[in-house]
Scaffold this motif. Structure first.
Motif, mmCIF file in Angstrom:
data_model
loop_
_atom_site.group_PDB
_atom_site.id
_atom_site.type_symbol
_atom_site.label_atom_id
_atom_site.label_comp_id
_atom_site.label_asym_id
_atom_site.label_seq_id
_atom_site.Cartn_x
_atom_site.Cartn_y
_atom_site.Cartn_z
ATOM 1 N N ARG A 308 15.738 -26.206 64.441
ATOM 2 C CA ARG A 308 16.759 -27.221 64.226
ATOM 3 C C ARG A 308 17.877 -26.689 63.339
ATOM 4 O O ARG A 308 17.679 -25.754 62.561
ATOM 5 N N VAL A 309 19.046 -27.321 63.462
ATOM 6 C CA VAL A 309 20.168 -26.930 62.616
ATOM 7 C C VAL A 309 19.813 -27.233 61.166
ATOM 8 O O VAL A 309 19.510 -28.372 60.813
ATOM 9 N N ALA A 310 19.849 -26.179 60.335
ATOM 10 C CA ALA A 310 19.441 -26.323 58.940
ATOM 11 C C ALA A 310 20.451 -25.714 57.982
ATOM 12 O O ALA A 310 20.171 -25.571 56.794
ATOM 13 N N GLY A 311 21.628 -25.360 58.488
ATOM 14 C CA GLY A 311 22.648 -24.779 57.633
ATOM 15 C C GLY A 311 23.784 -24.228 58.451
ATOM 16 O O GLY A 311 23.781 -24.291 59.690
ATOM 17 N N VAL A 312 24.772 -23.706 57.753
ATOM 18 C CA VAL A 312 25.924 -23.075 58.395
ATOM 19 C C VAL A 312 26.085 -21.676 57.823
ATOM 20 O O VAL A 312 25.547 -21.351 56.761
ATOM 21 N N TRP A 313 26.836 -20.844 58.546
ATOM 22 C CA TRP A 313 27.049 -19.479 58.088
ATOM 23 C C TRP A 313 28.466 -19.023 58.394
ATOM 24 O O TRP A 313 29.124 -19.539 59.301
ATOM 25 N N THR A 314 28.924 -18.071 57.606
ATOM 26 C CA THR A 314 30.208 -17.425 57.832
ATOM 27 C C THR A 314 30.013 -15.925 57.621
ATOM 28 O O THR A 314 28.963 -15.474 57.157
ATOM 29 N N SER A 315 31.039 -15.157 57.958
ATOM 30 C CA SER A 315 30.953 -13.712 57.756
ATOM 31 C C SER A 315 32.295 -13.184 57.273
ATOM 32 O O SER A 315 33.346 -13.711 57.623
ATOM 33 N N THR A 316 32.234 -12.147 56.455
ATOM 34 C CA THR A 316 33.421 -11.460 55.967
ATOM 35 C C THR A 316 33.171 -9.965 56.033
ATOM 36 O O THR A 316 32.023 -9.519 56.133
ATOM 37 N N GLY A 317 34.237 -9.192 55.981
ATOM 38 C CA GLY A 317 34.092 -7.739 56.000
ATOM 39 C C GLY A 317 34.269 -7.178 57.385
ATOM 40 O O GLY A 317 34.599 -7.887 58.350
ATOM 41 N N ASP A 318 34.027 -5.870 57.502
ATOM 42 C CA ASP A 318 34.212 -5.193 58.786
ATOM 43 C C ASP A 318 33.288 -3.983 58.859
ATOM 44 O O ASP A 318 32.475 -3.744 57.958
ATOM 45 N N ALA A 319 33.433 -3.222 59.945
ATOM 46 C CA ALA A 319 32.544 -2.088 60.169
ATOM 47 C C ALA A 319 32.714 -1.016 59.099
ATOM 48 O O ALA A 319 31.765 -0.285 58.781
ATOM 49 N N GLU A 320 33.910 -0.915 58.537
ATOM 50 C CA GLU A 320 34.144 0.121 57.533
ATOM 51 C C GLU A 320 33.491 -0.217 56.201
ATOM 52 O O GLU A 320 32.843 0.625 55.584
ATOM 53 N N SER A 321 33.633 -1.462 55.774
ATOM 54 C CA SER A 321 33.100 -1.862 54.471
ATOM 55 C C SER A 321 31.730 -2.505 54.556
ATOM 56 O O SER A 321 31.035 -2.656 53.544
ATOM 57 N N GLY A 322 31.322 -2.877 55.761
ATOM 58 C CA GLY A 322 30.080 -3.624 55.926
ATOM 59 C C GLY A 322 30.359 -5.118 55.934
ATOM 60 O O GLY A 322 31.249 -5.605 55.231
ATOM 61 N N VAL A 323 29.617 -5.844 56.751
ATOM 62 C CA VAL A 323 29.810 -7.288 56.900
ATOM 63 C C VAL A 323 28.843 -8.035 55.997
ATOM 64 O O VAL A 323 27.662 -7.674 55.896
ATOM 65 N N THR A 324 29.345 -9.063 55.339
ATOM 66 C CA THR A 324 28.495 -9.963 54.569
ATOM 67 C C THR A 324 28.312 -11.259 55.339
ATOM 68 O O THR A 324 29.297 -11.891 55.739
ATOM 69 N N VAL A 325 27.076 -11.636 55.583
ATOM 70 C CA VAL A 325 26.750 -12.925 56.186
ATOM 71 C C VAL A 325 26.403 -13.884 55.056
ATOM 72 O O VAL A 325 25.468 -13.643 54.283
ATOM 73 N N GLU A 326 27.183 -14.958 54.945
ATOM 74 C CA GLU A 326 26.992 -15.939 53.879
ATOM 75 C C GLU A 326 26.391 -17.207 54.477
ATOM 76 O O GLU A 326 26.936 -17.771 55.431
ATOM 77 N N ILE A 327 25.276 -17.644 53.925
ATOM 78 C CA ILE A 327 24.517 -18.769 54.469
ATOM 79 C C ILE A 327 24.557 -19.934 53.498
ATOM 80 O O ILE A 327 24.339 -19.764 52.286
ATOM 81 N N GLU A 328 24.822 -21.121 54.025
ATOM 82 C CA GLU A 328 24.778 -22.351 53.229
ATOM 83 C C GLU A 328 23.727 -23.273 53.826
ATOM 84 O O GLU A 328 23.991 -23.992 54.785
ATOM 85 N N PRO A 329 22.501 -23.253 53.297
ATOM 86 C CA PRO A 329 21.447 -24.125 53.849
ATOM 87 C C PRO A 329 21.724 -25.588 53.522
ATOM 88 O O PRO A 329 22.355 -25.912 52.511
#
Length: 364
Positions: A308-329
């Motif tokens: 079930r849907v239990a939160g939302v997520w976003t992402s920042t960054g790129d292949a050069e610096s690495g991507v951060t996945v940010e989760i808000e439960p």
């Protein structure tokens, strides 16, 4: 199974996840999955890549890029007058039965601004302007002299629907940003004689049930945006099975389709914006609680926990610096659940970063 059999919300949830390849990733091609889902929402041009990654055992962005560049898949307006990613064959087959609805919905929204405009006349003068990739605004400005009282944004909106269009690459190509330039569907894929509408609508409903069922007739309409489906369902009834949900509403399903047990474990999954596994129903309670469903129309990217849907997520960054996945439960996470979610988020970050190791963070 008797027609009076009741299917619980938990069973509907697990059955939907299984049919959507969100319990076990499928060992199949991207094209096969796009067909299996009867298209993926593609309002945000790169979101389908995440939808495929979450469902396929092996998926690399280059696979979808190849489909788009070879014209084997396209982004075009379809169900609910929203952009979808379809295989070329499905786009050609399904667009004719959606066309009137797509035009009507747009004309209704723009009614005050387009008073007196004949959509057929607009299609006649606009279609030749897509002899090369153009934005709908460019075409609207080019034909605006015939409708001087219609604002360009409204005329552009109408142009986008009265002529069946495809948003052509590089729009929708992984790692690239590009304006939404269009060619006609026929110009991009070839002109094909439409199949009989009854035949196409029957197929559409059957394929919806295969991927989203069991579902109510209201669910089918909410997903497709089409009216007139009761006649289709009446015609198909000998091929369907009937259940009831917890509220006593009739659920329809393919006669030979199986239900997935409610106690089947569901691993964490990340959904892209506007994923149809949430949006594809009038009653979305099998996937999301009422208190959170407002997120579904705002383009939130959802986290699934225990199915079930239990939160939302976003992402920042790129292949050069690495991507951060940010989760808000939406709720506190037990350690076991958080560990499994973090592991899946790390895999997602690496996917979004083209193999570069990323990071995971949580909002309070």
């Amino acid at each position: 199974m008797p027609a009076t059999t009741t299917v619980s919300r938990a069973t509907l949830n697990r059955t939907t996840l299984a049919r959507q390849a969100l319990l076990d990733r499928a060992d199949e091609s991207a094209a096969t999955m796009i067909e299996r889902l009867v298209g993926l929402q593609a309002q945000e041009p790169l979101e389908p890549y995440v939808g495929l990654w979450s469902r396929l055992a092996t998926f690399a962005p280059a696979e979808l890029v190849g489909l788009l560049e070879r014209r084997e898949a396209v982004r075009t307006l379809m169900m609910r007058r929203t952009l979808h990613l379809h295989t070329a064959a499905d786009a050609l087959r399904f667009r004719p039965v959606h066309h009137a609805m797509i035009v009507q919905r747009t004309a209704s929204v723009r009614a005050r601004e387009i008073s007196g405009l004949d959509p057929d006349r607009l299609a006649e003068v606009a279609e030749p302007r897509f002899d090369e990739p153009r934005t709908t605004s460019e075409v609207a400005r080019a034909v605006a002299a015939e409708w001087p009282d219609v604002p360009i944004p409204a005329l552009s909106d109408l142009v986008s629907v009265v002529v069946p269009l495809v948003q052509v690459p590089p729009r929708g190509i992984w790692g690239r940003r590009a304006a939404a330039r269009n060619l006609t569907l026929a110009g991009w894929l070839g002109d094909v004689e439409p199949a009989p509408a009854e035949e196409v609508l029957d197929e559409l409903v059957l394929r919806y049930l295969a991927a989203y069922g069991p579902a109510t007739s209201s669910d089918v309409r909410a997903w497709s945006g089409l009216a007139g489906l009761p006649a289709v369902i009446k015609r198909l009834r000998p091929r369907l099975r009937s259940y009831r949900d917890d509220a006593g509403r009739e659920l329809l399903d393919l006669a030979d389709a199986e239900l997935t047990p409610a106690d089947r474990p569901a691993p964490p999954r990340f959904l892209p914006a506007f994923d149809n596994v949430v949006l594809g129903y009038a009653d979305r309670s099998r996937m999301i609680d009422d208190e959170h469903k407002h997120h579904s129309v705002a383009g939130a990217r959802f986290v699934l926990l225990d199915g079930r849907v239990a939160g939302v997520w976003t992402s920042t960054g790129d292949a050069e610096s690495g991507v951060t996945v940010e989760i808000e439960p939406f709720r506190p996470l037990p350690q076991r659940e958080r560990t499994a979610l973090t592991a899946e988020a790390e895999r997602l970050a690496a996917f979004l970063g083209d193999g570069t190791e990323g990071r995971v963070s949580y909002l309070p």
